[in-house]
Design an enzyme around this catalytic site. Structure first.
Site, PDB file in Angstrom:
ATOM      1  N   LYS A 634       2.398  -4.865   5.378  1.00 34.23           N
ATOM      2  CA  LYS A 634       1.455  -5.807   4.784  1.00 34.23           C
ATOM      3  C   LYS A 634       0.233  -5.076   4.210  1.00 34.23           C
ATOM      4  O   LYS A 634      -0.110  -5.260   3.040  1.00 34.23           O
ATOM      5  CB  LYS A 634       1.017  -6.809   5.854  1.00 34.23           C
ATOM      6  N   GLU A 706      -3.814   6.106  -2.760  1.00 31.10           N
ATOM      7  CA  GLU A 706      -3.960   6.558  -4.144  1.00 31.10           C
ATOM      8  C   GLU A 706      -2.671   6.529  -4.962  1.00 31.10           C
ATOM      9  O   GLU A 706      -2.703   6.412  -6.174  1.00 31.10           O
ATOM     10  CB  GLU A 706      -4.589   7.958  -4.139  1.00 31.10           C
TER      11      GLU A 706
END
Lengths: 739, 330
Positions: A634, A706
């Protein structure tokens, strides 16, 4: 009792605090003696202050003091005293140091008053005169002065390999193009702030907006010559970082300066406009030359990057490492030069170097694929790298092919008409684009502490941060899983400089570094539990080693003999009321050095471009990620979604526009600096492919902060080309560039 | 923010009286004024709060039109059944602007008086003739992507930022104002000014005058209309170019046509004489193209905003086509 937590989509531990407003951010702490600061910023970009008239401002009742370079206390002068864990080589900026102005909006005075409003008003009455000097902030104009820094902040450009000149000369298909990426500002929701509580003993408790409390603590200790133990830095919640909180910013220095001089508690919060007065993603221009065979095998690649830095620090990013990571090419030459301008030093911003470098590389590769007439995904697969060419090392794992397979299937890539401008609905030209990405999966040394109470409640802690990424939650999951506890019995503490040592929360390394330390410290708790369990009467563990045990469902047992399990409560009773307490530090395993660890992404994008009006809508994004073991699907998904949304911003919207006549970024508020809004975000799908990695760290997990952003902007740019037949090589792609 | 005094006006008369002191200003929704005060662009010494006075309803006029009280919020206007049904162009234009939160606060009168969003107007460290008359215009040779291409002057190339006003210009609304000298009405086209050499004045309103209402004529073009807003993101951004287009058709023949442009000038841009030439012509792309060309004749770009000249023409054609093809749902 299910105690398998790793790989389950647990809700955020801090979710309730955040949505109910109980979570406190740096500017929300209070003390009875609290006063408020407001920073006055320079009107010019270069020159010197010839006078500061404080008379009118000082006369206002309630204004306590106005700090300037003329009345500030003595400073330590060594550069090293102002450097922090994320400093580039050079001489860090020191607020109010002298009368020199080196960038626009430089802080030049700090007003301290009894209210924020009063401090801001007094700031308006501070009259400053300057002697201006012509500033140089025009990047293109100063490209001719680009230089190779003596020391790179990033890794230096990899040495050339093969024979790029010759291979390029003989390549049947050639491409030469330049790509431009503008300066951008981080703009986290929470503005930078520091609240400094001045203790009766003169000791400071500092609530700072920072991605690493120990970095701020060390910085303050060095800059002000205060013993480390006299500065306590706390940052329990961070309203978005994106790199803007990696370095201590000037609000911290100034708030502490004022608190020490006035011997009072001080709060200093920057305004949104002032958020444009410090670090930013540097403007970058990249020139690419590619050579390939007619059938699409890359033969030569040259990448020359030019990126902005300040006059006082040599900031650099890993802009040119991506060809060697992503492509099998035997002849490569890479350079990375800096362009010094009269601006503040750029600052790591989500995937620094990757966002810019992969954008340009993936657009150049796309252009080459069209030039040789290949499907852009096929072209990438044909030139798929099986090793890291920069370091000549194998990857610790790389399931990028699988990411392509699943991503393409979900997206429906095989239905794509390869010809640009071939797909249309009404006035909307439809384009499909693809790009791939990578981000280093680094592990840093980190420490953690675990305390297990006789009641079976576990508290694990480390001085890391949760910048919205889910640190509180995933660390608790790792700890709970390791000790076989329910998640609600585990608390993770962070954001306090007194906690065990942690690296900065950045670089996508927190799960890898702190998570591994959490696992390690919980394994030491396992050892202690085993020792206690061996004291039990008729202990089934008398000859067992820790490796033989399973901790699950609040019990432990020898893995081979699950029938003879014992509850943790029984074991803990042997400790006779005292909690188990362990602290451990973990370094990356030596073996890692033989490998190159990266997370990978394959991103597929659909855009609609209005054929007459040039408006662009990103209608679909499918991002397939090979990120090792996913601790929490999640929060992991949220990270990738956030990266995809930001990718839309990078591709289409974000732009810190420099007016080089005044040396100032003119888009300095959220009206003029656009980031995506809800209406810009349509369908985004995230896929995590299975990837086993026994090398990267003991968890087998790769950071995801990232990897979600790097391949989105180029996939959008490539989709825009596919839709329109027009290649825009300057971000952001705004409608005027498509008219 | 500089200190200021504050009073609440009970009625229009009091409001007019209280605003007549030096440095006084009205405040209603405050969505623009407070921002500008915080960054020291506007420095009122006294604020007259007009939110308690009347003019907070939408009423029928004797002429079959609608009278929008100046203090009705943008949101209440956009969602008012009469506006939605009879003046959907206005409703669409309002909803294309700002955010739900801002529209809930902002009033109709205030919408007319919001200030430009020029980069330099907002930055007190740069010259701006609108903010500080005589200091110079930073935008003409600076960053001017969002700025004007029509009706500009040597001293200012700011745009009026409103969406609502673009629709009001197309609908030929009338502004009702009250001042010391009494009440008067101003045709919408004469309400806002071009910058000329007085760019600090946005509107033809006396300092003591207050907007009390905006009157919509009976004709609302509810069958064929479009508000097309082009901007750098899908929501919460000011227009690069916007078009309020309205048509009255007899089959394919143009009986009446209105086009107003936003984002291109110091005021919503209308060219009624060019519209008039189209009456009786066929509503075709070629006809619309002619009008678009006429509208942009004399437009001048300043570098970053050159693209608006072409974009505006394409937008006019598209908006008129949308207006023509609109399927009205009964």
């Amino acid at each position: 009792m299910n105690t398998h937590h790793i790989g389950t989509p647990a809700n955020r531990k801090d979710g309730r605090e955040k949505v109910t407003g109980k979570a406190k951010y740096a500017a929300e702490y209070f003390a009875p003696d609290l006063v408020y600061g407001f920073v006055v910023n320079s009107a010019i970009a270069k020159g010197r202050i010839t006078g500061i008239d404080l008379s009118e401002a000082q006369q206002l009742p309630g204004v306590l003091h106005i700090f300037t370079h003329e009345n500030r206390p003595g400073y330590t002068w060594l550069d090293s005293h102002y450097q922090d864990e994320d400093s580039p080589p050079g001489s860090p900026f020191r607020p109010l140091y002298n009368n020199q102005i080196t960038f626009s909006m430089q802080p030049i005075a700090l007003v301290v008053a009894e209210s924020f409003e009063l401090a801001r008003y007094a700031g308006m009455l501070v009259k400053v005169t300057y002697e201006e000097e012509p500033q140089e902030t025009d990047f293109e104009k100063n490209l001719i002065h680009a230089y190779e820094p003596p020391n790179y902040k990033s890794s230096p450009p990899p040495k050339p390999w093969g024979n790029p000149e010759e291979a390029m000369a003989h390549a049947p298909v050639k491409l030469e193009q330049a790509y431009s990426h503008p300066a951008e500002h981080h703009n986290p929701m929470e503005m930078h702030a520091a609240t400094v509580i001045y203790g009766q003993d003169g000791k400071l408790t500092v609530y700072d907006k920072i991605q690493g409390v120990q970095n701020s603590q060390k910085y303050l200790s060095h800059a002000f010559g205060i013993p480390l133990q006299d500065v306590h830095v706390v940052s329990e919640y961070v309203g978005g970082g994106f790199g803007s909180g990696l370095r201590p910013q000037y609000q911290l220095f100034l708030a502490v300066l004022a608190a020490r001089e006035l011997k009072r508690s001080v709060r200093l919060m920057l305004t949104r406009q002032q958020m444009f007065s410090f670090g930013h993603r540097p403007k970058t221009v990249q020139r690419f030359a590619l050579g390939a065979t007619q059938d699409g095998k890359l033969q030569a690649l040259e990448q020359n990057a030019f990126a902005e830095t300040s006059r006082f620090e040599d900031y650099s990013e890993d802009v040119v490492i991506w060809p060697g990571v992503l492509y099998a090419c035997d002849n490569v030459k890479l350079t990375h030069k800096l362009v010094g301008l009269d601006v503040y030093t750029p600052l790591d911003m989500r995937a620094p170097g990757g966002t810019t470098g992969i954008y340009a590389l993936e657009c150049a590769i796309d252009e080459m694929a069209y030039q040789v007439g290949m499907d852009p995904m096929e072209f990438r697969l044909k030139n798929y790298s099986e090793k890291d060419y920069n370091k000549d090392k194998p990857f610790s794992s790389k399931e990028l092919r699988e990411a392509y397979r699943q991503g393409a299937a979900r997206f429906g890539w095989e239905k794509r008409n390869p010809a640009p401008r071939s797909m249309k609905e009404g006035h909307q030209l439809i384009g499909w684009g693809v790009a791939q990405g990578a981000w280093e999966a680094k592990q840093q040394e980190a420490a953690a502490k675990a305390v297990l109470t006789p009641e079976g409640k576990l508290t694990v802690s480390s001085a890391t941060a949760d910048i919205g990424t889910g640190t509180y939650t995933v660390m608790a999951q790792i700890a709970a899983e390791t000790l076989g506890l329910p998640l609600e019995d585990v608390t993770f503490k962070l954001g306090d400089s007194t906690l065990p040592k942690s690296p900065l929360e950045g670089g996508s390394w927190t799960v890898s570094s702190v998570g591994s330390a959490v696992k390690a410290v919980c394994e030491q708790v396992q050892e202690q539990l085993l020792k206690l369990a061996q004291k039990l009467e008729n202990s089934p563990f008398s000859n067992a080693k820790r490796e033989d045990l399973t901790f699950s469902g609040g019990r432990l047992f020898v893995t081979q003999a699950p029938a003879q399990s014992v509850s943790l409560a029984e074991v803990l009773a042997q400790a006779k009321g005292s909690p188990l307490e362990v602290e451990a530090s973990l370094k990356p395993a030596k073996e890692q050095q033989n490998y190159s660890p990266y997370a990978h992404s394959a991103t597929f994008v659909e855009v609609q471009v209005d054929e007459d009006l040039g408006t662009i809508k990103v209608t679909r994004i499918v991002s397939a990620i090979a990120g090792g073991r996913i601790i929490n699907p999640k929060t992991a998904r949220s990270q990738i979604l956030g990266g995809a949304v930001w990718g839309i911003g990078v591709a289409l919207e974000e732009h810190s526009v420099m007016d080089s006549r005044v040396g100032r970024f003119m888009t300095h508020d959220l009206d003029k600096y656009h980031v995506p809004v809800n209406a810009d975000v349509q369908q985004i799908e995230v896929i995590f492919v299975e990837e086993h990695d026994a090398i990267v760290n003991p968890l087998g997990a790769k950071g995801l902060g990232e990897i979600g952003i790097v391949s989105v902007a180029p996939a959008i740019a490539n989709a825009v080309f596919h839709a329109t037949g027009k290649r825009v090589r300057e971000l952001p792609i705004t409608l005027d560039k498509l008219l | 923010m500089r200190p200021f005094t504050y009073s609440q006006a009970a009625d229009v008369e009091a409001a007019v009286r209280e605003v007549s002191t030096d440095g006084a200003r009205f405040i209603a929704g405050g969505t623009n004024l407070l921002d500008l005060m915080k960054i020291d662009v506007l420095r009122p010494s006294h604020l007259v709060d007009i939110t308690q006075i009347a003019h907070r309803s939408i009423d029928q006029t004797g002429e079959g039109g609608l009278l929008l009280g100046a203090l009705v919020t943008n949101a209440d206007t956009a969602y008012h059944p009469q506006v939605e049904q009879r003046y959907p162009l206005l409703s669409h234009a309002i909803l294309a602007g700002a955010t739900a939160q801002l529209r809930n606060m902002a009033t109709d009168g205030g919408n007319l008086l919001q200030r430009t969003r020029c980069y330099y107007f907002y930055d007190t460290h740069t010259p701006c003739n609108k903010r500080e008359p005589g200091s110079g215009c930073s935008a003409i040779k600076g960053y001017n992507r969002d700025l004007a291409i029509l009706g500009t002057s040597e001293s200012c190339i700011a745009t009026h930022p409103s969406d609502m006003c673009v629709a009001l210009a197309a609908l030929e609304a009338t502004v009702h104002v009250t001042g010391k000298a009494g009440e008067r009405t101003i045709p919408f086209q004469d309400f806002h000014r071009l910058p000329g050499d007085t760019p600090h004045l946005d509107a033809n309103l006396q300092p003591d005058e207050i907007i009390t209402a905006i009157e919509l004529p009976s004709k609302g073009f509810s069958q064929h209309y479009a508000y097309l807003k082009l901007r750098d993101r899908a929501s919460y951004a000011f227009a690069l170019v916007s078009v309020a287009a309205a048509l009255e058709l007899d089959g394919d023949t143009i009986k009446d046509i209105r086009v107003a442009l936003g984002g291109v000038a110091h005021k919503p841009w209308r060219l009624p004489e060019a519209e008039a030439l189209l009456k009786g012509q066929e509503a075709t792309p070629a006809t619309f193209q002619k009008l678009a060309k006429a509208y942009l004749q004399g437009a001048r770009g300043y570098g970053h905003n050159d693209f608006k000249i072409e974009l505006a023409q394409r937008a006019i054609v598209r908006a008129l086509l949308q207006a023509k093809e609109r399927k009205t749902t009964a």
